[in-house]
Write a protein that holds these residues in place. Structure first.
Motif, PDB file in Angstrom:
ATOM      1  N   ILE A  90       6.110  -4.572  -3.407  1.00  0.00           N
ATOM      2  CA  ILE A  90       6.264  -4.784  -1.970  1.00  0.00           C
ATOM      3  C   ILE A  90       7.732  -5.093  -1.696  1.00  0.00           C
ATOM      4  O   ILE A  90       8.365  -5.864  -2.431  1.00  0.00           O
ATOM      5  CB  ILE A  90       5.355  -5.938  -1.467  1.00  0.00           C
ATOM      6  N   SER A  91       8.286  -4.471  -0.678  1.00  0.00           N
ATOM      7  CA  SER A  91       9.701  -4.657  -0.380  1.00  0.00           C
ATOM      8  C   SER A  91       9.959  -6.073   0.123  1.00  0.00           C
ATOM      9  O   SER A  91       9.038  -6.761   0.579  1.00  0.00           O
ATOM     10  CB  SER A  91      10.165  -3.642   0.668  1.00  0.00           C
ATOM     11  N   PHE A  92      11.217  -6.481   0.028  1.00  0.00           N
ATOM     12  CA  PHE A  92      11.586  -7.819   0.492  1.00  0.00           C
ATOM     13  C   PHE A  92      11.265  -7.994   1.971  1.00  0.00           C
ATOM     14  O   PHE A  92      10.715  -9.017   2.388  1.00  0.00           O
ATOM     15  CB  PHE A  92      13.085  -8.041   0.248  1.00  0.00           C
ATOM     16  N   GLN A  93      11.597  -6.968   2.789  1.00  0.00           N
ATOM     17  CA  GLN A  93      11.335  -7.052   4.228  1.00  0.00           C
ATOM     18  C   GLN A  93       9.837  -7.145   4.524  1.00  0.00           C
ATOM     19  O   GLN A  93       9.408  -7.933   5.374  1.00  0.00           O
ATOM     20  CB  GLN A  93      11.931  -5.826   4.945  1.00  0.00           C
ATOM     21  N   ALA A  94       9.036  -6.322   3.808  1.00  0.00           N
ATOM     22  CA  ALA A  94       7.589  -6.347   4.033  1.00  0.00           C
ATOM     23  C   ALA A  94       6.992  -7.681   3.588  1.00  0.00           C
ATOM     24  O   ALA A  94       6.056  -8.195   4.211  1.00  0.00           O
ATOM     25  CB  ALA A  94       6.921  -5.201   3.276  1.00  0.00           C
ATOM     26  N   CYS A  95       7.550  -8.255   2.526  1.00  0.00           N
ATOM     27  CA  CYS A  95       7.076  -9.548   2.032  1.00  0.00           C
ATOM     28  C   CYS A  95       7.339 -10.645   3.063  1.00  0.00           C
ATOM     29  O   CYS A  95       6.457 -11.458   3.353  1.00  0.00           O
ATOM     30  CB  CYS A  95       7.761  -9.871   0.714  1.00  0.00           C
TER      31      CYS A  95
END
Length: 320
Positions: A90-95
């Motif tokens: 999971i990407s940092f932004q999505a997290c």
């Protein structure tokens, strides 16, 4: 790379010890999720369709059901994807986004539960003034205030977390981006982030809990002064479903976020998280429908209407 992190994404470990059962877990959580969606959508439908349920109690209940749908949707679809594909990245932004919305809907749920307790307090303790105190405008303002407080509350703690450096491990020992496991991965000074999450969680949980307990203490005091036993049972039965939901939700969340973590394992935290983030939203429609005669009557009425429409349509089709 954002925020000094050397990895563009996190890895949600989920339940690594149960990987051989991931398809069974997928079917289990999918069933729970669909039941949650259908059950809460049904509560919303009958609360708005049945005219007899156009009262504050069911207005707040329909808001609560919508909130439960949003709350469980933050984590479950992503978890189902991980089970199905085996990809846990999971990407940092999505997290950060998942963390924010989980905090948002969770906070709103606490405030709305306290609002529903206040509504029951007015209905039981001030029945004559209740229609004036809890009119449609007051209901709308209280519901809007609950959603708005949930929307604003996460900004500060999430802002602190998003500025932490993540330069080493990117493996999150959880099935979603919760605050505690993400903070543990940071290589920087996490004191302010930890303190901000704890303080905001404590303020929201304890204030809403105290308001709820106070409302029910006053309700119990009023009920005890009702002379007949049947009258006491009938009055308190209007609060029983909400009180059961409050007990389940507050108990699991207080254990998870406000109790000392020293004696808790990561596996225990994940089990508790599954209960309050996934299982509890499924239980709420069951609790409110099984313990509420008005909801059961409205549901039977709705099913009869659907059945009659189907029979009429079938009769017209046979004539043609």
């Amino acid at each position: 790379m954002l925020n000094g992190t050397s990895a563009p994404e996190f890895i949600l470990l989920g339940f690594p010890e149960l990987q051989e059962f991931r398809f069974l877990l997928f079917l289990t959580f999918l069933t729970i999720y669909l039941f949650t969606l259908l059950g809460n959508a049904l509560i919303i439908t009958i609360s708005n369709v049945d005219v007899s349920l156009h009262i504050p109690m069911y207005f707040f209940l329909s808001n609560f059901s919508l909130l439960e749908i949003c709350f469980t949707t933050v984590t479950v679809p992503r978890l189902l994807e991980d089970f199905l594909t085996g990809s846990h990245a999971i990407s940092f932004q999505a997290c950060i986004a998942q963390m924010y919305f989980f905090f948002f809907f969770g906070t709103t749920e606490f405030v709305l539960l306290a609002t529903m307790a206040y509504d029951r307090y007015l209905a039981v303790c001030h029945p004559l003034q209740y229609p004036l105190l809890m009119d449609s405008r007051a209901c709308a303002c209280l519901a809007l205030g609950s959603w708005l407080s949930g929307f604003l509350t996460p900004f500060l703690p999430i802002a602190f977390i998003s500025q932490l450096p993540f330069n080493s491990s990117n493996q999150v020992n959880h099935f979603f981006c919760d605050t505690d496991p993400i903070i543990k991965l940071s290589t920087g000074n996490t004191f302010m982030a930890d303190m901000m999450v704890f303080l905001v969680s404590a303020v929201i949980v304890l204030i809403s809990f105290l308001l709820t307990v106070t409302s029910y203490a006053l309700i119990v005091s009023t009920v005890c002064h009702i002379p007949s036993a049947s009258g006491r049972r009938k009055t308190f039965s209007t609060c029983a479903s909400h009180l059961l939901v409050v007990t389940i939700f507050y108990g699991t969340v207080i254990f998870m976020y406000l109790c000392p973590h020293s004696g808790q394992t990561s596996d225990m935290n994940k089990v508790v998280s599954v209960f309050y983030a996934i299982v509890t939203p499924m239980l709420n429609p069951i609790i409110y429908s099984l313990r509420n005669k008005d909801v059961k009557r409205a549901l039977e009425k709705l099913l009869n209407q659907v059945k009659n429409k189907y029979l009429r349509h079938r009769g017209k089709a046979s004539l043609l």
